[in-house]
Write a protein that holds these residues in place. Sequence first.
Motif, PDB file in Angstrom:
ATOM      1  N   PRO A  31      -2.951  35.231 -27.869  1.00 22.91           N
ATOM      2  CA  PRO A  31      -3.936  34.720 -27.013  1.00 22.91           C
ATOM      3  C   PRO A  31      -4.760  33.506 -27.273  1.00 22.91           C
ATOM      4  O   PRO A  31      -4.815  32.736 -26.191  1.00 22.91           O
ATOM      5  N   ARG A  32      -4.827  33.220 -28.650  1.00 25.97           N
ATOM      6  CA  ARG A  32      -5.683  32.338 -28.909  1.00 25.97           C
ATOM      7  C   ARG A  32      -4.889  31.242 -28.760  1.00 25.97           C
ATOM      8  O   ARG A  32      -5.126  29.956 -28.514  1.00 25.97           O
ATOM      9  N   LEU A  33      -3.734  31.038 -29.136  1.00 22.02           N
ATOM     10  CA  LEU A  33      -2.629  30.206 -29.324  1.00 22.02           C
ATOM     11  C   LEU A  33      -2.364  29.730 -27.678  1.00 22.02           C
ATOM     12  O   LEU A  33      -2.429  28.561 -27.291  1.00 22.02           O
ATOM     13  N   GLU A  34      -2.403  30.613 -26.826  1.00 28.10           N
ATOM     14  CA  GLU A  34      -2.131  30.307 -25.267  1.00 28.10           C
ATOM     15  C   GLU A  34      -3.252  29.433 -24.690  1.00 28.10           C
ATOM     16  O   GLU A  34      -3.011  28.601 -24.004  1.00 28.10           O
ATOM     17  N   GLN A  35      -4.575  29.812 -25.297  1.00 26.86           N
ATOM     18  CA  GLN A  35      -5.620  29.395 -24.717  1.00 26.86           C
ATOM     19  C   GLN A  35      -5.497  27.825 -25.294  1.00 26.86           C
ATOM     20  O   GLN A  35      -5.976  26.843 -24.561  1.00 26.86           O
ATOM     21  N   LEU A  36      -5.198  27.480 -26.542  1.00 25.01           N
ATOM     22  CA  LEU A  36      -5.291  26.232 -27.008  1.00 25.01           C
ATOM     23  C   LEU A  36      -4.256  25.449 -26.203  1.00 25.01           C
ATOM     24  O   LEU A  36      -4.424  24.378 -25.788  1.00 25.01           O
ATOM     25  N   LEU A  37      -2.910  26.085 -26.302  1.00 21.47           N
ATOM     26  CA  LEU A  37      -1.920  25.197 -25.397  1.00 21.47           C
ATOM     27  C   LEU A  37      -2.495  24.984 -24.029  1.00 21.47           C
ATOM     28  O   LEU A  37      -2.122  23.952 -23.624  1.00 21.47           O
ATOM     29  N   ASN A  38      -2.991  25.933 -23.598  1.00 24.81           N
ATOM     30  CA  ASN A  38      -3.453  25.590 -21.958  1.00 24.81           C
ATOM     31  C   ASN A  38      -4.520  24.243 -21.911  1.00 24.81           C
ATOM     32  O   ASN A  38      -4.562  23.400 -21.091  1.00 24.81           O
ATOM     33  N   ALA A  39      -5.467  24.261 -22.871  1.00 27.85           N
ATOM     34  CA  ALA A  39      -6.307  23.460 -23.023  1.00 27.85           C
ATOM     35  C   ALA A  39      -5.626  22.101 -23.240  1.00 27.85           C
ATOM     36  O   ALA A  39      -6.053  21.156 -22.507  1.00 27.85           O
ATOM     37  N   THR A  40      -4.630  22.087 -24.120  1.00 24.00           N
ATOM     38  CA  THR A  40      -3.774  20.858 -24.330  1.00 24.00           C
ATOM     39  C   THR A  40      -3.177  20.355 -23.178  1.00 24.00           C
ATOM     40  O   THR A  40      -3.298  19.161 -22.956  1.00 24.00           O
ATOM     41  N   LEU A  41      -2.481  21.248 -22.418  1.00 24.69           N
ATOM     42  CA  LEU A  41      -2.075  20.730 -21.191  1.00 24.69           C
ATOM     43  C   LEU A  41      -3.061  20.137 -19.972  1.00 24.69           C
ATOM     44  O   LEU A  41      -2.470  19.124 -19.544  1.00 24.69           O
ATOM     45  N   GLN A  42      -4.222  20.558 -20.027  1.00 26.43           N
ATOM     46  CA  GLN A  42      -5.117  19.896 -19.363  1.00 26.43           C
ATOM     47  C   GLN A  42      -5.304  18.461 -19.668  1.00 26.43           C
ATOM     48  O   GLN A  42      -6.016  17.776 -19.019  1.00 26.43           O
ATOM     49  N   GLU A  43      -5.127  18.291 -20.923  1.00 23.27           N
ATOM     50  CA  GLU A  43      -5.577  16.839 -21.482  1.00 23.27           C
ATOM     51  C   GLU A  43      -4.305  15.883 -21.157  1.00 23.27           C
ATOM     52  O   GLU A  43      -4.403  14.634 -21.235  1.00 23.27           O
ATOM     53  N   ARG A  44      -3.492  16.334 -20.375  1.00 19.36           N
ATOM     54  CA  ARG A  44      -2.209  15.762 -19.842  1.00 19.36           C
ATOM     55  C   ARG A  44      -1.422  14.900 -20.896  1.00 19.36           C
ATOM     56  O   ARG A  44      -1.236  13.513 -20.898  1.00 19.36           O
ATOM     57  N   PRO A  45      -0.934  15.489 -22.035  1.00 17.81           N
ATOM     58  CA  PRO A  45      -0.099  14.603 -22.988  1.00 17.81           C
ATOM     59  C   PRO A  45       1.179  14.405 -22.453  1.00 17.81           C
ATOM     60  O   PRO A  45       1.900  14.818 -21.416  1.00 17.81           O
ATOM     61  N   ALA A  46       1.930  13.242 -23.129  1.00 26.14           N
ATOM     62  CA  ALA A  46       3.222  13.041 -22.934  1.00 26.14           C
ATOM     63  C   ALA A  46       4.150  13.764 -23.309  1.00 26.14           C
ATOM     64  O   ALA A  46       5.262  14.082 -22.634  1.00 26.14           O
ATOM     65  N   GLY A  47       3.913  14.595 -24.197  1.00 25.49           N
ATOM     66  CA  GLY A  47       4.735  15.420 -24.791  1.00 25.49           C
ATOM     67  C   GLY A  47       3.919  16.689 -25.660  1.00 25.49           C
ATOM     68  O   GLY A  47       2.626  16.216 -26.078  1.00 25.49           O
TER      69      GLY A  47
END
Length: 115
Positions: A31-47
């Motif tokens: 769950p900690r990994l998923e939380q960070l990954l979802n937050a990262t997607l909110q930052e709109r990375p190119a990759g």
Amino acid sequence: MALDAHDPRQHWLGRTAVVSASGALDLLTSPRLEQLLNATLQERPAGLIVDLTEVNFLSSAGMQVLVNIHAAATPDIGFVVVADGRSTSRPLALVGLTEVFDVVPTLQAAVELIS
């Protein structure tokens, strides 16, 4: 919750986010990994690169996180998982996830694939 060596980490290579996990990726830690990954997607990375190089156990819960994040990433976001060895790439291949998203053995290969 206190941070420890097994908490996922994030860094950026230009517009590509790299999220790294270590230790066991299981029902308690995923769950900690998923939380960070979802937050990262909110930052709109190119990759988005998920680096499992330091993961020594990948459970079905950890694999489900990868499936969820891959599904949440828009088609214009490159998504690559770095996994090499019996603890990570083998389970991903056995359940067929290597057919769902790119899995490469090194961070360098992931960066090259996303570029």
